[in-house]
Scaffold this motif. Structure first.
Motif, PDB file in Angstrom:
ATOM      1  N   UNK A 154      33.740  42.934  23.316  1.00 57.22           N
ATOM      2  CA  UNK A 154      34.723  42.723  22.256  1.00 57.22           C
ATOM      3  C   UNK A 154      35.746  41.640  22.592  1.00 57.22           C
ATOM      4  N   UNK A 155      35.899  41.330  23.873  1.00 56.07           N
ATOM      5  CA  UNK A 155      36.852  40.294  24.274  1.00 56.07           C
ATOM      6  C   UNK A 155      36.171  38.979  24.641  1.00 56.07           C
TER       7      UNK A 155
ATOM      8  N   UNK B  18      33.595  55.380  31.809  1.00 59.07           N
ATOM      9  CA  UNK B  18      34.556  54.279  31.898  1.00 59.07           C
ATOM     10  C   UNK B  18      33.815  52.954  32.016  1.00 59.07           C
ATOM     11  N   UNK B  19      32.689  52.945  32.729  1.00 57.07           N
ATOM     12  CA  UNK B  19      31.876  51.736  32.817  1.00 57.07           C
ATOM     13  C   UNK B  19      31.343  51.305  31.462  1.00 57.07           C
ATOM     14  N   UNK B  20      30.926  52.272  30.643  1.00 57.93           N
ATOM     15  CA  UNK B  20      30.465  51.949  29.294  1.00 57.93           C
ATOM     16  C   UNK B  20      31.607  51.394  28.452  1.00 57.93           C
ATOM     17  N   UNK B  21      32.789  51.999  28.610  1.00 56.78           N
ATOM     18  CA  UNK B  21      33.961  51.485  27.908  1.00 56.78           C
ATOM     19  C   UNK B  21      34.228  50.042  28.336  1.00 56.78           C
ATOM     20  N   UNK B  22      34.123  49.778  29.643  1.00 54.12           N
ATOM     21  CA  UNK B  22      34.348  48.425  30.159  1.00 54.12           C
ATOM     22  C   UNK B  22      33.344  47.442  29.562  1.00 54.12           C
TER      23      UNK B  22
END
Length: 146
Positions: free
Chosen positions: A96-97, A86-90
């Motif tokens: 990307x944002x 989840x940290x990598x996703x964050x």
């Protein structure tokens, strides 16, 4: 979508055999419950840090602007749960944002998350190649020593 009966059976087996405290399995269970749409029940199983994750995903679902402070809370929850995926996703979300990794708190939270989740290489990459300021780099190195 995850089969709810199978998901509950898997969680039950983990509880039965005492494996429910393993941080990696907890991370997978979080994903499983999220896939089942059971975000409200996650806190009951995993405690306070999941409130941060739940809040983030609710904000995102409702189209609210997520800022650096929101991401610091999310990364802190990932760190506490040892939830590297989840940290990598964050981290991908941050990139990307267009959120500012060179923000002292956000950059430090990112370095801390990677370090505490065991990915020292990425922690160092964020420090040296992530656009961190000198102050953030010093703070990040101190976090690595925790």
């Amino acid at each position: 979508m995850v089969d709810k009966a199978l998901g509950l059976a898997v969680h039950g087996a983990l509880l039965k055999y005492g494996l429910d405290h393993d941080p990696h399995l907890q991370s997978r269970l979080i994903y499983m419950y999220a896939e089942m749409g059971f975000l409200g029940g996650i806190k009951k199983f995993f405690g306070e840090p999941l409130n941060e994750l739940k809040l983030f995903f609710e904000m995102e679902r409702k189209g609210l602007k997520v800022n650096e402070a929101s991401m610091v809370s999310m990364l802190s929850a990932c760190t506490h749960l040892s939830d590297l995926s989840t940290g990598q996703w964050a981290h991908r979300y941050i990139k990307s944002n267009g959120l500012k990794v060179n923000d002292l708190r956000l950059g430090s939270a990112l370095v801390h998350m990677y370090a505490k989740c065991g990915d020292i290489g990425m922690a160092m990459a964020v420090l040296y190649f992530g656009g961190c300021t000198k102050r953030m780099c010093v703070h990040g190195v101190l976090q690595l020593e925790d």
